[in-house]
Each structure stands twice: as structure tokens, then as C-alpha cells.
Design an enzyme around this catalytic site. Structure first.
Site, PDB file in Angstrom:
ATOM      1  N   ASP A   1       0.851  -1.175   0.000  1.00 47.69           N
ATOM      2  CA  ASP A   1       0.000   0.000   0.000  1.00 47.69           C
ATOM      3  C   ASP A   1       0.898   1.241   0.000  1.00 47.69           C
ATOM      4  OD1 ASP A   1      -2.427   1.588   0.489  1.00 47.69           O
ATOM      5  OD2 ASP A   1      -1.601   1.839   2.502  1.00 47.69           O
TER       6      ASP A   1
ATOM      7  N   ASP B   1      -0.348   5.088   0.842  1.00 52.16           N
ATOM      8  CA  ASP B   1      -0.668   6.092   1.862  1.00 52.16           C
ATOM      9  C   ASP B   1      -0.736   5.451   3.242  1.00 52.16           C
ATOM     10  OD1 ASP B   1      -1.369   8.627   0.222  1.00 52.16           O
ATOM     11  OD2 ASP B   1      -2.434   7.009  -0.793  1.00 52.16           O
TER      12      ASP B   1
END
Length: 242
Positions: free
Chosen positions: A27, A29
Site C-alpha cells: 500500500d 498512503d
């Protein structure tokens, strides 16, 4: 970050590491970069513009904007939803100056790139709930190269917590999801990775550890807790210094 994480405790699955794997699906953010304040500024601006007293919080992190809008404001019709989505995209792209690269990101990606050179194959990619445009705006602040096989929200029909993003990430790297490890900071992202069949590592940067622990094979406070080595044809993901 945008939440005050609690520290992993004795009940957290901290003994799963080291793990052998073929690839990491990361991922962005809250895992690789800290965009939390910018995300909340943009969303709370939009919500005020739409005349609601709703606020954006941890439950919404890590999910595609269009999906969040539809859930927060189900009264919006398709045209209104499209306009709101365009507006949040513009607000977020305009607010990238204060984004920070999180501890461990640069080092871990260097280790993964060195492993890729040694193994002569890709070893990682990014799977994000950002659109391609927003990904590019945020990732550019890191000064790091972007992986060619990345997955963005506008490339899938169903975003996180659906497994589709991580299934596509594994497919683009040519690996079975069961041979991948997903690293995430959000509940929705961990659900997505687990539903895809991957093992999961939770970073306690935006969401309390107690919410993440049931969904993860291990918890870390940041990527600085992790290191990558090569053993045969495998990557070995370990706690740093262990």
C-alpha cells in the site's frame, strides 16, 4: 499521522516473522508515505462544501474516493457523485507539499530492488486506492522511481476491501497471491489482501493496533522495523536486527 496508534501488545501476532515470500505488495498512503493530514484536509473541505457536518476518519482511510463518497453521502445521484469525485481529486492533487516519506521506505525499497537484480525478477509493487493521477502527484514527492506494475484505483472495478486490487497486483508480477505478502495500514486494505489469499503485515501508523491485529500475520510500527534478504529463490521478510 492521522491517528494515534497504540503499540502492538502481547496479544498481537508478532511471532509470524520471518516470512518467506516471492513478492511484496505495498500500500502507499500510511505505509510508504504520510499523506494523512493532506487527506483529511481535502476531505473535510469537500464535506463542508457539500453542506454536511460529517468528518473523514480512520474508517475511510485506504479506500477509493468514489466508494467513500457513495457510502458517506448515499443521497448523491451519479452526476453529483462524479462532480464530488472530481473535486476531491483536485483538492488532494493540489495538497502534496507536506507529504513525507515514512521511516524505512527508502531502505526497504533499496533492499527489494537489490533482491530483484539478484533474482532477475520483480520483487515488489504498489497497490493503492489513489487514482493514477493522484498516485503520480504524491509519489513524485518521494523522489523514488515508480514501479511499472503498480495498481491504482482507476484500474479496477472493485476497490479495497474487495480482493481485486491485490489479485491484480499479484497477477502483474506473475505470482500466485498465496506467494505474496501485503503490507497495509488500514482495515480495508488488510481485508483486501487477506481475501486475495495473501499473507498480511499491518503498519500501525493510521489505525489502532487493536483494530489491525485480528487481520494481520504480524504488526509493525513502520517499515523501519522490517528488512529483506534473499535465500535461494525466496525473499525473507524479517524484523530488522532479529
Amino acid at each position: 499521522m492521522t491517528a494515534i496508534p497504540d503499540s502492538p501488545d502481547a496479544s498481537a501476532p508478532t511471532d509470524a516473522l520471518p516470512l518467506r515470500t516471492t513478492t511484496l505488495l505495498l500500500d502507499m498512503d500510511g505505509t510508504l508515505i504520510d499523506s494523512g493530514p493532506a487527506v483529511e484536509r481535502a476531505w473535510n473541505t469537500l464535506l463542508r462544501e457539500l453542506g454536511t457536518d460529517l468528518t473523514f476518519g480512520a474508517a475511510q482511510h485506504g479506500r477509493p474516493a468514489r466508494q467513500v463518497l457513495a457510502e458517506l453521502m448515499p443521497e448523491l445521484d451519479e452526476e453529483q457523485l462524479a462532480r464530488a469525485h472530481d473535486r476531491i481529486e483536485a483538492l488532494e492533487i493540489a495538497d502534496v507539499d507536506a507529504i513525507l516519506t515514512l521511516p524505512g521506505t527508502e531502505r526497504l525499497l533499496r533492499e527489494l530492488d537489490a533482491a530483484a537484480e539478484q533474482l532477475n525478477r520483480p520483487t515488489w509493487t504498489i497497490v493503492t486506492s489513489c487514482t493514477a493521477g493522484l498516485f503520480e502527484a504524491r509519489w513524485a514527492t518521494t523522489g523514488l522511481p515508480a514501479p511499472a506494475q503498480r495498481v491504482t484505483a482507476d484500474q479496477v472495478t472493485h476497490g479495497k476491501p474487495d480482493p481485486e486490487p491485490y489479485l491484480l497486483g499479484a497477477e502483474r508480477l506473475g505470482v500466485a497471491p498465496e506467494r505474496a505478502i501485503v503490507i497495509e495500514d488500514s482495515v480495508g486494505g488488510l481485508h483486501s489482501g487477506a481475501a486475495a489469499g495473501a499473507r498480511t503485515i499491518a503498519v500501525t501508523s493510521t489505525t489502532p493496533a487493536a483494530d489491525l491485529a485480528p487481520l494481520a500475520d504480524a504488526l509493525v510500527t513502520s517499515l523501519d522495523d522490517l528488512e529483506i534478504t534473499v535465500d535461494g529463490e525466496d525473499l525473507v521478510l524479517s524484523r530488522r536486527g532479529s
